[in-house]
Design a protein around this motif. Structure first.
Motif, mmCIF file in Angstrom:
data_model
loop_
_atom_site.group_PDB
_atom_site.id
_atom_site.type_symbol
_atom_site.label_atom_id
_atom_site.label_comp_id
_atom_site.label_asym_id
_atom_site.label_seq_id
_atom_site.Cartn_x
_atom_site.Cartn_y
_atom_site.Cartn_z
ATOM 1 N N ARG A 54 -1.011 9.236 8.699
ATOM 2 C CA ARG A 54 -1.058 10.327 7.719
ATOM 3 C C ARG A 54 -2.527 10.551 7.372
ATOM 4 O O ARG A 54 -3.299 9.603 7.247
ATOM 5 C CB ARG A 54 -0.311 9.966 6.443
ATOM 6 N N ARG A 55 -2.880 11.840 7.178
ATOM 7 C CA ARG A 55 -4.269 12.198 6.847
ATOM 8 C C ARG A 55 -4.293 13.189 5.683
ATOM 9 O O ARG A 55 -3.405 14.020 5.555
ATOM 10 C CB ARG A 55 -4.941 12.838 8.055
ATOM 11 N N ALA A 114 -9.808 17.778 -5.442
ATOM 12 C CA ALA A 114 -8.729 18.569 -4.849
ATOM 13 C C ALA A 114 -8.612 18.173 -3.381
ATOM 14 O O ALA A 114 -9.607 18.008 -2.690
ATOM 15 C CB ALA A 114 -9.038 20.057 -4.986
ATOM 16 N N TRP A 115 -7.386 18.031 -2.895
ATOM 17 C CA TRP A 115 -7.156 17.627 -1.517
ATOM 18 C C TRP A 115 -5.973 18.397 -0.937
ATOM 19 O O TRP A 115 -5.160 18.949 -1.670
ATOM 20 C CB TRP A 115 -6.902 16.113 -1.430
ATOM 21 N N THR A 116 -5.896 18.396 0.377
ATOM 22 C CA THR A 116 -4.774 19.010 1.074
ATOM 23 C C THR A 116 -4.326 18.094 2.202
ATOM 24 O O THR A 116 -5.080 17.217 2.646
ATOM 25 C CB THR A 116 -5.135 20.413 1.611
ATOM 26 N N HIS A 117 -3.098 18.288 2.638
ATOM 27 C CA HIS A 117 -2.590 17.494 3.760
ATOM 28 C C HIS A 117 -3.310 17.889 5.035
ATOM 29 O O HIS A 117 -3.578 19.070 5.277
ATOM 30 C CB HIS A 117 -1.086 17.723 3.952
ATOM 31 N N ASP A 118 -3.628 16.912 5.837
ATOM 32 C CA ASP A 118 -4.125 17.123 7.188
ATOM 33 C C ASP A 118 -2.973 16.719 8.108
ATOM 34 O O ASP A 118 -1.843 16.532 7.641
ATOM 35 C CB ASP A 118 -5.389 16.278 7.399
ATOM 36 N N THR A 119 -3.211 16.541 9.363
ATOM 37 C CA THR A 119 -2.144 16.296 10.318
ATOM 38 C C THR A 119 -1.489 14.927 10.140
ATOM 39 O O THR A 119 -2.097 13.984 9.649
ATOM 40 C CB THR A 119 -2.677 16.387 11.763
ATOM 41 N N GLU A 160 2.124 6.686 -0.152
ATOM 42 C CA GLU A 160 1.889 5.911 -1.377
ATOM 43 C C GLU A 160 0.443 5.415 -1.435
ATOM 44 O O GLU A 160 -0.207 5.497 -2.488
ATOM 45 C CB GLU A 160 2.830 4.699 -1.430
ATOM 46 N N ILE A 161 -0.051 4.903 -0.315
ATOM 47 C CA ILE A 161 -1.425 4.398 -0.255
ATOM 48 C C ILE A 161 -2.407 5.526 -0.568
ATOM 49 O O ILE A 161 -3.346 5.356 -1.351
ATOM 50 C CB ILE A 161 -1.707 3.783 1.135
ATOM 51 N N LEU A 162 -2.185 6.694 0.035
ATOM 52 C CA LEU A 162 -3.063 7.847 -0.208
ATOM 53 C C LEU A 162 -2.956 8.338 -1.646
ATOM 54 O O LEU A 162 -3.962 8.681 -2.271
ATOM 55 C CB LEU A 162 -2.733 8.967 0.783
ATOM 56 N N ASP A 163 -1.740 8.378 -2.177
ATOM 57 C CA ASP A 163 -1.540 8.822 -3.561
ATOM 58 C C ASP A 163 -2.331 7.949 -4.532
ATOM 59 O O ASP A 163 -2.987 8.456 -5.449
ATOM 60 C CB ASP A 163 -0.056 8.773 -3.943
ATOM 61 N N VAL A 164 -2.280 6.635 -4.328
ATOM 62 C CA VAL A 164 -2.958 5.711 -5.245
ATOM 63 C C VAL A 164 -4.468 5.929 -5.214
ATOM 64 O O VAL A 164 -5.102 6.055 -6.266
ATOM 65 C CB VAL A 164 -2.599 4.244 -4.927
#
Length: 181
Positions: free
Chosen positions: A71-72, A56-61, A42-46
């Motif tokens: 979460r990264r 543009a972004w992608t999930h990291d580990t 949620e924090i990253l989404d905001v």
């Protein structure tokens, strides 16, 4: 009596059991690692929604410790050296507007970074790495142990499954990449 009470409070707060006892989530419920991972998402989404124009972004580990989750996300949009200050400013403003406490800012021209903390104890950071690649990271406080599922948030850049490392940023933006080679 006052000194005994202070010593007991310190013992509870700083003991290994006290660190995880009574971990309370944002909604007041006990929080486990899965809920902490969801809160990190949620924090990253905001913050990523607050960046305009979008990147543009992608999930990291995702990392799981003995009582915490990290979460990264990696930004795949090229953020030119000339736009990095603006980018960091947008993120700083987003976090301050969300009520986060800015703990420190690294103004190094090559690897700038911002470190903050949410009201519910999550550590958040933005770090500009090699070749200007931007990384976001959210670290949970100590929570109850549980299984942690992969994030369900859909990335806006390709997923680099099976690759050992996420490649350097490779998506151009008319705004964020301006002035980049």
């Amino acid at each position: 009596m006052r000194n005994l009470r202070a010593a007991l409070v310190a013992l509870i707060i700083f003991s290994p059991l006290g660190a995880c006892a009574g971990n309370i989530g944002a909604a007041g419920e006990d929080m486990n690692m899965q809920r902490a991972a969801e809160r990190a998402d949620e924090i990253l989404d905001v913050v990523l929604r607050d960046i305009d124009p979008e990147v543009a972004w992608t999930h990291d580990t995702t990392s799981v410790g003995s009582c915490d989750v990290t979460r990264r996300r990696a930004v795949m949009t090229i953020v030119s050296e000339g736009r990095r200050g603006s980018f960091l400013g947008v993120v700083d403003r987003s976090w301050r507007n969300s009520g986060y406490r800015i703990k420190s800012i690294n103004n190094d021209p090559d690897v700038p970074a911002i470190f903050a903390q949410t009201k519910d104890g999550f550590g958040v950071s933005l770090i500009v790495g090699g070749e200007g690649q931007v990384f976001f990271e959210v670290d949970s406080p100590c929570v109850e142990e549980s299984e942690v599922a992969e994030s369900t948030t859909k990335p806006t850049a390709p997923i680099y499954e099976g690759m050992e490392h996420i490649p350097r940023p490779n998506i151009r933006s008319l705004f964020w990449s301006a002035g980049a080679p």
